[in-house]
Design a protein around this motif. Structure first.
Motif, PDB file in Angstrom:
ATOM      1  N   LEU A 185     -13.010  -4.284 -90.872  1.00 55.48           N
ATOM      2  CA  LEU A 185     -11.702  -4.591 -90.315  1.00 55.48           C
ATOM      3  C   LEU A 185     -10.868  -5.416 -91.287  1.00 55.48           C
ATOM      4  CD1 LEU A 185     -12.545  -5.409 -86.581  1.00 55.48           C
ATOM      5  CD2 LEU A 185     -11.829  -3.239 -87.601  1.00 55.48           C
ATOM      6  N   GLY A 186     -11.520  -6.265 -92.073  1.00 59.04           N
ATOM      7  CA  GLY A 186     -10.788  -7.052 -93.062  1.00 59.04           C
ATOM      8  C   GLY A 186     -10.070  -6.183 -94.070  1.00 59.04           C
ATOM      9  N   ASP A 187     -10.694  -5.062 -94.453  1.00 60.78           N
ATOM     10  CA  ASP A 187     -10.066  -4.142 -95.404  1.00 60.78           C
ATOM     11  C   ASP A 187      -8.926  -3.360 -94.749  1.00 60.78           C
ATOM     12  OD1 ASP A 187     -11.727  -4.877 -97.508  1.00 60.78           O
ATOM     13  OD2 ASP A 187     -13.269  -3.430 -96.942  1.00 60.78           O
ATOM     14  N   ILE A 188      -9.109  -2.969 -93.483  1.00 61.70           N
ATOM     15  CA  ILE A 188      -8.022  -2.293 -92.763  1.00 61.70           C
ATOM     16  C   ILE A 188      -6.847  -3.240 -92.599  1.00 61.70           C
ATOM     17  CG2 ILE A 188      -7.355  -1.217 -90.581  1.00 61.70           C
ATOM     18  CD1 ILE A 188     -10.249  -0.285 -90.270  1.00 61.70           C
ATOM     19  N   MET A 189      -7.147  -4.504 -92.292  1.00 59.17           N
ATOM     20  CA  MET A 189      -6.094  -5.508 -92.144  1.00 59.17           C
ATOM     21  C   MET A 189      -5.329  -5.667 -93.459  1.00 59.17           C
ATOM     22  SD  MET A 189      -4.709  -7.751 -90.053  1.00 59.17           S
ATOM     23  CE  MET A 189      -3.105  -7.576 -90.824  1.00 59.17           C
ATOM     24  N   ALA A 190      -6.048  -5.694 -94.561  1.00 56.74           N
ATOM     25  CA  ALA A 190      -5.405  -5.827 -95.871  1.00 56.74           C
ATOM     26  C   ALA A 190      -4.529  -4.624 -96.175  1.00 56.74           C
ATOM     27  CB  ALA A 190      -6.471  -6.003 -96.956  1.00 56.74           C
ATOM     28  N   ALA A 191      -5.003  -3.429 -95.841  1.00 60.21           N
ATOM     29  CA  ALA A 191      -4.209  -2.221 -96.079  1.00 60.21           C
ATOM     30  C   ALA A 191      -2.926  -2.243 -95.260  1.00 60.21           C
ATOM     31  CB  ALA A 191      -5.033  -0.976 -95.738  1.00 60.21           C
ATOM     32  N   SER A 192      -3.006  -2.693 -94.023  1.00 61.07           N
ATOM     33  CA  SER A 192      -1.843  -2.710 -93.138  1.00 61.07           C
ATOM     34  C   SER A 192      -0.806  -3.741 -93.567  1.00 61.07           C
ATOM     35  CB  SER A 192      -2.279  -2.984 -91.697  1.00 61.07           C
ATOM     36  OG  SER A 192      -1.184  -2.935 -90.806  1.00 61.07           O
ATOM     37  N   SER A 193      -1.253  -4.834 -94.216  1.00 62.92           N
ATOM     38  CA  SER A 193      -0.346  -5.950 -94.548  1.00 62.92           C
ATOM     39  C   SER A 193      -0.078  -6.093 -96.043  1.00 62.92           C
ATOM     40  CB  SER A 193      -0.938  -7.260 -94.024  1.00 62.92           C
ATOM     41  OG  SER A 193      -2.213  -7.513 -94.593  1.00 62.92           O
ATOM     42  N   CYS A 194      -0.371  -5.048 -96.810  1.00 60.87           N
ATOM     43  CA  CYS A 194      -0.252  -5.099 -98.274  1.00 60.87           C
ATOM     44  C   CYS A 194       1.185  -4.786 -98.690  1.00 60.87           C
ATOM     45  CB  CYS A 194      -1.225  -4.077 -98.857  1.00 60.87           C
ATOM     46  SG  CYS A 194      -1.298  -4.011-100.638  1.00 60.87           S
ATOM     47  N   PHE A 195       2.077  -5.780 -98.525  1.00 61.77           N
ATOM     48  CA  PHE A 195       3.501  -5.475 -98.707  1.00 61.77           C
ATOM     49  C   PHE A 195       3.884  -5.388-100.181  1.00 61.77           C
ATOM     50  CE2 PHE A 195       3.179 -10.087 -97.989  1.00 61.77           C
ATOM     51  CZ  PHE A 195       3.860 -10.607 -99.077  1.00 61.77           C
ATOM     52  N   PRO A 196       4.812  -4.461-100.511  1.00 58.10           N
ATOM     53  CA  PRO A 196       5.213  -4.239-101.910  1.00 58.10           C
ATOM     54  C   PRO A 196       5.842  -5.491-102.515  1.00 58.10           C
ATOM     55  CG  PRO A 196       6.005  -2.481-100.482  1.00 58.10           C
ATOM     56  CD  PRO A 196       5.509  -3.559 -99.587  1.00 58.10           C
ATOM     57  N   GLY A 197       5.581  -5.697-103.771  1.00 58.36           N
ATOM     58  CA  GLY A 197       6.122  -6.861-104.463  1.00 58.36           C
ATOM     59  C   GLY A 197       5.191  -8.050-104.383  1.00 58.36           C
ATOM     60  N   GLY A 198       4.544  -8.207-103.236  1.00 60.09           N
ATOM     61  CA  GLY A 198       3.598  -9.311-103.081  1.00 60.09           C
ATOM     62  C   GLY A 198       2.199  -8.929-103.506  1.00 60.09           C
ATOM     63  N   PHE A 199       1.861  -7.659-103.370  1.00 62.32           N
ATOM     64  CA  PHE A 199       0.509  -7.194-103.661  1.00 62.32           C
ATOM     65  C   PHE A 199       0.536  -5.886-104.435  1.00 62.32           C
ATOM     66  CE2 PHE A 199       0.032  -9.580 -99.645  1.00 62.32           C
ATOM     67  CZ  PHE A 199      -0.905 -10.514-100.042  1.00 62.32           C
TER      68      PHE A 199
END
Length: 662
Positions: free
Chosen positions: A219-233
């Motif tokens: 779930l931690g990886d799914i959470m990261a994928a969902s919140s991986c906003f452009p410019g920040g990551f």
């Protein structure tokens, strides 16, 4: 209460495709869908605040409440924190209050950011796995350890506490939404239910091995994928970054297993499916920042089975218009601004030549000095000359070694080599190189590129700086504001039926946005109220609703303004903590949800009294509707005087104090 719903009426357009049409609402608040928007921790706090208010509104008997009626939650980015933690705890049989308090504790302060930075710099954290060493994977590790307790997607495959979830990401292979979604029903036919992925990149859940691999994703990886906003990551890569070694009572998950589990259809169907492609995943908000389109498509699936949503509640922390207009940057002022790029490049070339000259003469002088020392030792046997020779030998030898070493570094330095290469190119040669190596200028001829180069070489640096800054800022505005807002507007217009005579979601939607009650939006709220309540053409009822909803909101306006203006970050910093920003955002979610529900109730009630054919409640449904209205109305009156009363109730409950009744 569970009333049967008839299958929706559909109409066929000229292309042969079908579209949903509006249908009568029969059961108020029975099957609720939540769409939780992106927006970092602001969205997470606002979403959990909204959910905490639904938890307080009774529905029927046996302590049932509106949150219990939520059967589907879709989310993007920051909203996924609230969605994932609540739905995970629900599946594990834990109380909503546990999810509420654990999420607020996780978001409080800058400890998350500190943990992430420590993880990035910890060599041991990256020694045994395949994950790329970067910020998004460091966040994923922290989410896994600190928030989700190493849980995997498998936690959702049970029917003890039924709920369908959709955690939205965006894949950078076809450029479409990538939905980590499931209703957790093992007995259902996966070919007829929700798809995990999209039509072109997906997990085939009919294959037991592929389903098992999907369920093993953390779930931690799914959470990261969902919140991986452009410019920040940077993008999080599938399968590499979703793999993990065995540990924490888990067998581990390798890239090969994950890659076999994901179906990637070729662009040209005649080509064989790819077997070695990595798929970059980023923020779900890129394609659907309100997570609304996922809820709309889920509703379409459910209506075909006769169980569509009775209410879709959109919880959003952003506007679909740009809030800060683009302004052209000013040309900088200073001595350097009058120089030209050509002059600057010439100066750099001279310095490089000067460095080469200095190193060469240093080596020559050192060699001559060393030779002189040797001659003195041979030709002058006197003690003084021997001492002089030794004094000269040491420094000369060191100087010679240093000159040779620095010359070696300069001659083998890729930066200097590349710089000298670019500086030595003519305009025509540079144009040819750019045309060959830079894809964004391939559509220009080499002659056109050479003309641009000639102009830029001889333009003042201040002018060039202003041009570059203007292009970068406008590009960021386009990517981060205009494109996202346009997608948001299109989905919003579909939801409200602006492209057709009626919307399938008429009488079934609540738009719960963070800026609704803010000082910034007082005039906007006034216009929206006049339009929504004025259309029903009852002056006395309009005045009564105006007094109830629009007057006496000054205290709420201030709290909502502070909530609205919080930045989009994945942490609450010290200033946010000192300003009690998280408390204000959560409370804003609570009282805005109350206000929007009350608006919906008043309008629905008026339509029902006027005989609107889109609302068909029986006596039991009317009783439930009135029960919800009584509670929401009482809460709204209290919120206007005490914006934080519900927040304080939850805080008191966490301290094992009795929860006071509102």
């Amino acid at each position: 209460m569970d009333q049967n719903q008839t299958n929706p009426v559909v109409m066929t357009d000229e292309s042969g495709s079908t579209a949903m049409t509006a249908k009568a609402l029969q059961s108020p608040f029975q099957r609720i869908a939540l769409a939780l928007s992106g927006g970092g921790f602001r969205a997470a706090a606002y979403s959990i605040g909204t959910m905490s208010y639904l938890r307080q509104v009774p529905y029927g008997k046996d302590n049932h409440n509106l949150l219990d009626n939520v059967v589907f939650i879709s989310s993007a980015s920051g909203g996924t924190f609230a969605n994932m933690l609540y739905s995970l705890y629900l599946k594990k049989g834990k109380a909503f209050e546990d999810a509420y308090h654990d999420l607020l504790h996780f978001m409080n302060g800058q400890s998350l950011l500190e943990d992430v930075l420590k993880t990035v710099n910890n060599d041991g954290a990256w020694a045994n796995g395949e994950k790329t060493r970067n910020f998004i994977n460091a966040f994923a590790r922290t989410y896994d350890e600190k928030l989700f307790g190493h849980e995997t997607f498998a936690a959702y495959w049970n029917t003890a506490h039924p709920i369908e979830v959709c955690f939205n990401a965006t894949e950078f292979h076809r450029g479409l939404s990538f939905r980590f979604q499931t209703d957790g029903n093992i007995a259902s036919n996966p070919m007829l239910d929700e798809k995990t992925g999209n039509a072109y990149v997906y997990f085939d859940k009919t294959d037991p091995d592929k389903l098992k691999a999907l369920q093993a994703v953390k779930l931690g990886d799914i959470m990261a994928a969902s919140s991986c906003f452009p410019g920040g990551f940077e993008p999080i890569l599938f399968p590499k970054d979703f793999s993990y070694p065995a540990g924490n009572q888990q067998p581990g998950l390798d890239s090969a297993t994950l890659r076999k589990a994901l179906t990637i259809t070729p662009y040209n169907k005649e080509q064989p499916p790819a077997s070695d492609i990595s798929v970059g995943l980023m923020d779900g908000g890129i394609d659907d920042n309100q997570a609304l389109f996922s809820a709309m498509t889920a509703d379409e699936r459910r209506r075909k089975k006769g169980q569509g949503f009775d209410l879709v509640m959109v919880t959003d922390v952003a506007s679909y218009f740009m809030e800060t207009p683009y302004t052209a940057p000013k040309e900088p002022v200073g001595k350097w601004t009058t120089q030209t790029l050509s002059g600057l490049m010439g100066g750099i070339a001279k310095k490089i030549k000067s460095i080469s000259s200095i190193l060469r003469w240093t080596g020559i002088i050192a060699a001559i000095t060393l030779l002189a020392a040797v001659v003195l030792l041979i030709t002058q046997p006197g003690e003084a000359w021997v001492i002089a020779a030794y004094v000269l030998t040491g420094p000369a030898l060191l100087l010679l070694v240093a000159a040779l070493y620095l010359t070696h570094l300069k001659n083998n330095n890729p930066v200097i080599d590349r710089l000298q290469y670019w500086l030595g190119l003519t305009d025509k040669q540079l144009a040819g190189t750019l045309h060959k190596e830079v894809s964004s200028v391939k559509d220009f001829s080499e002659d056109s590129i050479a003309l641009f180069i000639k102009y830029i070489r001889n333009a003042p640096l201040g002018t060039v700086s202003q041009m570059v800054t203007a292009r970068m800022s406008s590009l960021l505005s386009m990517a981060m504001d205009i494109n996202l807002k346009q997608t948001r507007r299109l989905i919003f217009n579909i939801f409200y039926g602006n492209f057709q005579e009626k919307s399938p979601w008429d009488n079934r939607r609540v738009f719960n946005v963070i800026y609704e009650l803010s000082s910034f939006n007082i005039q906007g709220r006034m216009r929206a109220f006049k339009k929504a309540f004025g259309e029903l053409k009852d002056k006395s009822w309009y005045d009564e609703c105006y007094h109830l909803l629009m007057e006496g909101c000054e205290t709420l306006n201030k709290v909502a303004e502070d909530a609205r203006t919080m930045g989009t970050t994945l942490w609450f910093d010290k200033k946010d903590a000192d300003d009690k920003r998280m408390m204000k955002v959560v409370a804003c979610g609570q009282f805005t949800a109350c206000a929007k529900l009350l608006e919906y109730i008043l309008i629905t009630e008026k339509k029902m009294a006027a005989g609107d054919p889109g609302i068909k409640f029986n006596e039991e449904a009317i009783a439930l509707f009135k029960q919800v209205k009584t509670k929401v109305l009482a809460d709204w009156q209290r919120f206007k005087n005490e914006p934080f009363f519900l927040y304080e109730q939850y805080a008191a409950a966490q301290k094992n104090q009795p929860l006071t009744k509102g």
